[in-house]
Scaffold this motif. Structure first.
Motif, PDB file in Angstrom:
ATOM      1  N   ARG A 217      34.388  64.850  30.542  1.00  0.00           N
ATOM      2  CA  ARG A 217      34.226  65.955  29.594  1.00  0.00           C
ATOM      3  C   ARG A 217      34.954  67.203  30.080  1.00  0.00           C
ATOM      4  O   ARG A 217      35.481  67.969  29.277  1.00  0.00           O
ATOM      5  CB  ARG A 217      32.747  66.260  29.376  1.00  0.00           C
ATOM      6  CG  ARG A 217      32.013  65.182  28.607  1.00  0.00           C
ATOM      7  CD  ARG A 217      30.586  65.566  28.284  1.00  0.00           C
ATOM      8  NE  ARG A 217      29.955  64.491  27.536  1.00  0.00           N
ATOM      9  CZ  ARG A 217      29.243  63.510  28.074  1.00  0.00           C
ATOM     10  NH1 ARG A 217      29.060  63.475  29.389  1.00  0.00           N
ATOM     11  NH2 ARG A 217      28.728  62.572  27.313  1.00  0.00           N
ATOM     12  N   GLY A 218      34.966  67.413  31.378  1.00  0.00           N
ATOM     13  CA  GLY A 218      35.690  68.554  31.917  1.00  0.00           C
ATOM     14  C   GLY A 218      37.184  68.359  31.894  1.00  0.00           C
ATOM     15  O   GLY A 218      37.946  69.259  31.542  1.00  0.00           O
ATOM     16  N   LEU A 219      37.641  67.164  32.259  1.00  0.00           N
ATOM     17  CA  LEU A 219      39.079  66.886  32.282  1.00  0.00           C
ATOM     18  C   LEU A 219      39.675  66.856  30.884  1.00  0.00           C
ATOM     19  O   LEU A 219      40.829  67.244  30.676  1.00  0.00           O
ATOM     20  CB  LEU A 219      39.322  65.545  32.982  1.00  0.00           C
ATOM     21  CG  LEU A 219      39.013  65.484  34.477  1.00  0.00           C
ATOM     22  CD1 LEU A 219      39.083  64.040  34.986  1.00  0.00           C
ATOM     23  CD2 LEU A 219      39.966  66.372  35.278  1.00  0.00           C
TER      24      LEU A 219
ATOM     25  N   PRO B 265      31.718  61.534  40.481  1.00  0.00           N
ATOM     26  CA  PRO B 265      30.416  61.150  41.047  1.00  0.00           C
ATOM     27  C   PRO B 265      29.886  59.872  40.411  1.00  0.00           C
ATOM     28  O   PRO B 265      30.399  59.417  39.403  1.00  0.00           O
ATOM     29  CB  PRO B 265      29.535  62.352  40.700  1.00  0.00           C
ATOM     30  CG  PRO B 265      30.121  62.889  39.421  1.00  0.00           C
ATOM     31  CD  PRO B 265      31.605  62.682  39.543  1.00  0.00           C
ATOM     32  N   GLY B 266      28.847  59.327  41.029  1.00  0.00           N
ATOM     33  CA  GLY B 266      28.240  58.111  40.506  1.00  0.00           C
ATOM     34  C   GLY B 266      27.456  57.403  41.595  1.00  0.00           C
ATOM     35  O   GLY B 266      27.574  57.718  42.785  1.00  0.00           O
ATOM     36  N   SER B 267      26.653  56.445  41.187  1.00  0.00           N
ATOM     37  CA  SER B 267      25.858  55.675  42.144  1.00  0.00           C
ATOM     38  C   SER B 267      26.778  55.061  43.197  1.00  0.00           C
ATOM     39  O   SER B 267      27.784  54.432  42.857  1.00  0.00           O
ATOM     40  CB  SER B 267      25.093  54.564  41.416  1.00  0.00           C
ATOM     41  OG  SER B 267      24.192  55.118  40.471  1.00  0.00           O
ATOM     42  N   LEU B 268      26.425  55.251  44.447  1.00  0.00           N
ATOM     43  CA  LEU B 268      27.310  54.882  45.552  1.00  0.00           C
ATOM     44  C   LEU B 268      27.789  53.434  45.449  1.00  0.00           C
ATOM     45  O   LEU B 268      28.993  53.157  45.506  1.00  0.00           O
ATOM     46  CB  LEU B 268      26.586  55.099  46.883  1.00  0.00           C
ATOM     47  CG  LEU B 268      27.299  54.606  48.138  1.00  0.00           C
ATOM     48  CD1 LEU B 268      28.651  55.295  48.313  1.00  0.00           C
ATOM     49  CD2 LEU B 268      26.422  54.824  49.375  1.00  0.00           C
ATOM     50  N   TYR B 269      26.863  52.519  45.316  1.00  0.00           N
ATOM     51  CA  TYR B 269      27.239  51.105  45.316  1.00  0.00           C
ATOM     52  C   TYR B 269      27.581  50.583  43.930  1.00  0.00           C
ATOM     53  O   TYR B 269      28.616  49.942  43.740  1.00  0.00           O
ATOM     54  CB  TYR B 269      26.107  50.265  45.935  1.00  0.00           C
ATOM     55  CG  TYR B 269      26.024  50.412  47.438  1.00  0.00           C
ATOM     56  CD1 TYR B 269      26.825  49.648  48.279  1.00  0.00           C
ATOM     57  CD2 TYR B 269      25.149  51.330  48.022  1.00  0.00           C
ATOM     58  CE1 TYR B 269      26.763  49.786  49.661  1.00  0.00           C
ATOM     59  CE2 TYR B 269      25.083  51.469  49.399  1.00  0.00           C
ATOM     60  CZ  TYR B 269      25.893  50.700  50.209  1.00  0.00           C
ATOM     61  OH  TYR B 269      25.839  50.848  51.568  1.00  0.00           O
TER      62      TYR B 269
ATOM     63  N   LEU C  35      19.666  67.399  36.753  1.00  0.00           N
ATOM     64  CA  LEU C  35      20.749  68.020  37.514  1.00  0.00           C
ATOM     65  C   LEU C  35      22.022  67.222  37.298  1.00  0.00           C
ATOM     66  O   LEU C  35      22.048  66.005  37.508  1.00  0.00           O
ATOM     67  CB  LEU C  35      20.385  68.053  39.002  1.00  0.00           C
ATOM     68  CG  LEU C  35      21.329  68.838  39.916  1.00  0.00           C
ATOM     69  CD1 LEU C  35      21.284  70.328  39.590  1.00  0.00           C
ATOM     70  CD2 LEU C  35      20.955  68.608  41.382  1.00  0.00           C
ATOM     71  N   ARG C  36      23.064  67.898  36.840  1.00  0.00           N
ATOM     72  CA  ARG C  36      24.346  67.254  36.612  1.00  0.00           C
ATOM     73  C   ARG C  36      25.443  68.069  37.282  1.00  0.00           C
ATOM     74  O   ARG C  36      25.250  69.244  37.626  1.00  0.00           O
ATOM     75  CB  ARG C  36      24.646  67.178  35.109  1.00  0.00           C
ATOM     76  CG  ARG C  36      23.713  66.259  34.331  1.00  0.00           C
ATOM     77  CD  ARG C  36      24.166  64.830  34.429  1.00  0.00           C
ATOM     78  NE  ARG C  36      23.361  63.940  33.602  1.00  0.00           N
ATOM     79  CZ  ARG C  36      22.430  63.114  34.031  1.00  0.00           C
ATOM     80  NH1 ARG C  36      22.183  63.042  35.336  1.00  0.00           N
ATOM     81  NH2 ARG C  36      21.753  62.344  33.218  1.00  0.00           N
ATOM     82  N   HIS C  37      26.612  67.482  37.431  1.00  0.00           N
ATOM     83  CA  HIS C  37      27.764  68.244  37.893  1.00  0.00           C
ATOM     84  C   HIS C  37      28.225  69.182  36.783  1.00  0.00           C
ATOM     85  O   HIS C  37      28.154  68.844  35.594  1.00  0.00           O
ATOM     86  CB  HIS C  37      28.915  67.306  38.278  1.00  0.00           C
ATOM     87  CG  HIS C  37      28.743  66.694  39.633  1.00  0.00           C
ATOM     88  ND1 HIS C  37      27.936  65.605  39.858  1.00  0.00           N
ATOM     89  CD2 HIS C  37      29.288  67.026  40.844  1.00  0.00           C
ATOM     90  CE1 HIS C  37      27.982  65.292  41.151  1.00  0.00           C
ATOM     91  NE2 HIS C  37      28.789  66.128  41.763  1.00  0.00           N
ATOM     92  N   ALA C  38      28.694  70.341  37.171  1.00  0.00           N
ATOM     93  CA  ALA C  38      29.286  71.293  36.228  1.00  0.00           C
ATOM     94  C   ALA C  38      30.696  70.800  35.943  1.00  0.00           C
ATOM     95  O   ALA C  38      31.626  71.038  36.725  1.00  0.00           O
ATOM     96  CB  ALA C  38      29.293  72.698  36.819  1.00  0.00           C
ATOM     97  N   SER C  39      30.862  70.089  34.843  1.00  0.00           N
ATOM     98  CA  SER C  39      32.100  69.342  34.599  1.00  0.00           C
ATOM     99  C   SER C  39      33.332  70.238  34.583  1.00  0.00           C
ATOM    100  O   SER C  39      34.383  69.864  35.104  1.00  0.00           O
ATOM    101  CB  SER C  39      31.992  68.563  33.285  1.00  0.00           C
ATOM    102  OG  SER C  39      31.781  69.439  32.194  1.00  0.00           O
ATOM    103  N   GLU C  40      33.218  71.421  34.007  1.00  0.00           N
ATOM    104  CA  GLU C  40      34.394  72.287  33.912  1.00  0.00           C
ATOM    105  C   GLU C  40      34.797  72.814  35.286  1.00  0.00           C
ATOM    106  O   GLU C  40      35.989  72.883  35.603  1.00  0.00           O
ATOM    107  CB  GLU C  40      34.118  73.438  32.949  1.00  0.00           C
ATOM    108  CG  GLU C  40      33.959  72.972  31.507  1.00  0.00           C
ATOM    109  CD  GLU C  40      33.835  74.128  30.537  1.00  0.00           C
ATOM    110  OE1 GLU C  40      34.102  75.284  30.934  1.00  0.00           O
ATOM    111  OE2 GLU C  40      33.464  73.876  29.376  1.00  0.00           O
ATOM    112  N   ARG C  41      33.823  73.179  36.121  1.00  0.00           N
ATOM    113  CA  ARG C  41      34.153  73.687  37.457  1.00  0.00           C
ATOM    114  C   ARG C  41      34.723  72.594  38.337  1.00  0.00           C
ATOM    115  O   ARG C  41      35.653  72.826  39.106  1.00  0.00           O
ATOM    116  CB  ARG C  41      32.920  74.317  38.106  1.00  0.00           C
ATOM    117  CG  ARG C  41      32.473  75.622  37.456  1.00  0.00           C
ATOM    118  CD  ARG C  41      31.579  76.425  38.385  1.00  0.00           C
ATOM    119  NE  ARG C  41      30.315  75.767  38.673  1.00  0.00           N
ATOM    120  CZ  ARG C  41      29.213  75.900  37.943  1.00  0.00           C
ATOM    121  NH1 ARG C  41      29.237  76.644  36.858  1.00  0.00           N
ATOM    122  NH2 ARG C  41      28.096  75.293  38.281  1.00  0.00           N
ATOM    123  N   VAL C  42      34.154  71.403  38.236  1.00  0.00           N
ATOM    124  CA  VAL C  42      34.663  70.287  39.040  1.00  0.00           C
ATOM    125  C   VAL C  42      36.081  69.930  38.615  1.00  0.00           C
ATOM    126  O   VAL C  42      36.978  69.752  39.452  1.00  0.00           O
ATOM    127  CB  VAL C  42      33.737  69.060  38.915  1.00  0.00           C
ATOM    128  CG1 VAL C  42      34.354  67.848  39.608  1.00  0.00           C
ATOM    129  CG2 VAL C  42      32.372  69.367  39.515  1.00  0.00           C
TER     130      VAL C  42
END
Length: 353
Positions: free
Chosen positions: A38-40, A221-225, A334-341
């Motif tokens: 969404r940010g990209l 980001p995402g679940s590690l495994y 809690l989510r990543h701030a898509s635009e800042r990332v």
């Protein structure tokens, strides 16, 4: 190292950069990848609408955006369709389509709608059924995803990590073996090693080509495994990432997961990824260091999750530049701030040119 987290257009280098373009590959799965997309997307020219070719009040820095998505889900609607139609799970791919679509608000409601009745339809999402219909019509899951993206006028390409019918298998810390993503994530025993069954599967040629040509590659980001490492088990993908000339950025999760990464620090997440990739594949790591409210922390603690320790020195000891800052957005979850990332990752790609 901490970069400013204001939107990228504020950077002085932008005037010159706006005349250039970047090829970007984003790899992962689950809600983490769709959030980043969404940010990209805002830097990718529109393909429809009143002003095709224009971006969302931001410079059109991305000429080509590709999402590489994990395909090992075996639960819920995706799992049922997988069994009934002998197809790959569409859930994560569907979420990426929605994130990259022009009219995301309407599509999010439509594609996310789950039938509450209707016998065999109950519990299925409309979006999953849409993908299933295209897969049955074409007889080719990869082609079905491509057609779906065209119908939705997405601002990017979406590639399954592989179109082979794969299952996850995990060797646990106690020596036992667990099969299937649902069973693996339900286990409370730490994962020692993740594998695919069958062990050798091929990626789509478009995926390897996109990685080779990319100026920026993000993982997470995402679940590690079950969202990140799964992609790295497909033959050729780790090697392509290791040889890539573009800027490679790991986007660290905000919280641990009780069933995948409990008590693991940011550097330990990277070490687990390197154990499976069998080579270094990151130039930078983006790690959140902004505080999170006590309310959110308590809510996640009830699920056995905790804030990930930003152990910067250990990350940089791995030969990775660590970028710290405020990359979190609080809401009901809690989510990543898509635009800042997205802005920070593009700034790193610019610095690498």
């Amino acid at each position: 190292m901490e970069l400013p987290t204001a939107a990228l257009p504020a950077y002085s280098a932008l005037t010159e950069t706006a005349r250039r373009s970047f090829r970007v590959v984003a790899m992962g799965g689950g809600t983490g990848l769709s959030t980043l997309l969404r940010g990209l997307k805002k830097y990718v020219p529109s393909v429809t609408g009143a002003a095709p070719g224009a971006c969302d009040e931001l410079p059109c820095l991305i000429s080509d955006l590709a999402a590489v998505v994990t395909v090992t889900d075996d639960g819920g609607s995706s799992g049922r369709l997988r069994k009934d139609f002998n197809m790959l799970p569409p859930g994560d791919l569907r979420n990426c389509m929605v994130a990259l679509s022009e009219d995301e608000y309407l599509l999010a409601q439509l594609f996310g709608h789950r039938f509450r009745s209707g016998g065999d339809l109950e519990g299925h999402s409309f979006g999953n059924l849409f993908v299933a219909a295209l897969a049955e019509m074409t007889g080719d899951f990869g082609h079905a995803i491509k057609l779906a993206a065209e119908v939705l006028a997405t601002r990017g390409h979406i590639y399954p990590a592989t179109v082979a019918d794969v299952q996850l298998r995990a060797r646990m810390a106690d020596g036992t073996t667990v099969d299937g993503e649902t069973n693996i994530t339900a286990s409370r025993v730490p994962i020692a090693e993740l594998m695919l069954e069958p062990a050798v599967v091929e990626p789509m040629p478009e995926t390897l080509e996109a990685i080779a040509k990319a100026d920026l590659i993000t993982i997470g980001p995402g679940s590690l495994y079950t969202s990140l490492i799964t992609n790295l088990l497909v033959r050729g993908i780790p090697e392509a990432l290791g040889a890539a000339q573009g800027t490679r950025v790991y986007i660290a999760n905000l919280m641990t997961q009780a069933n995948e990464s409990l008590h693991l620090s940011a550097s330990q997440h990277i070490e687990r990824i390197y154990d499976h990739a069998r080579q270094p594949i990151f130039d930078y790591a983006l790690v959140n260091t902004a505080p999170v409210s006590e309310t959110i922390r308590e809510r996640y603690a009830a699920e056995g999750a905790e804030l990930i320790d930003a152990d910067v020195e250990r990350i940089e000891a791995l030969g990775i530049r660590c970028i710290t800052g405020n990359f979190a957005a609080e809401g009901n979850v809690l989510r990543h701030a898509s635009e800042r990332v997205a802005a920070t990752a593009l700034e790193l790609a610019l610095a690498g040119r």
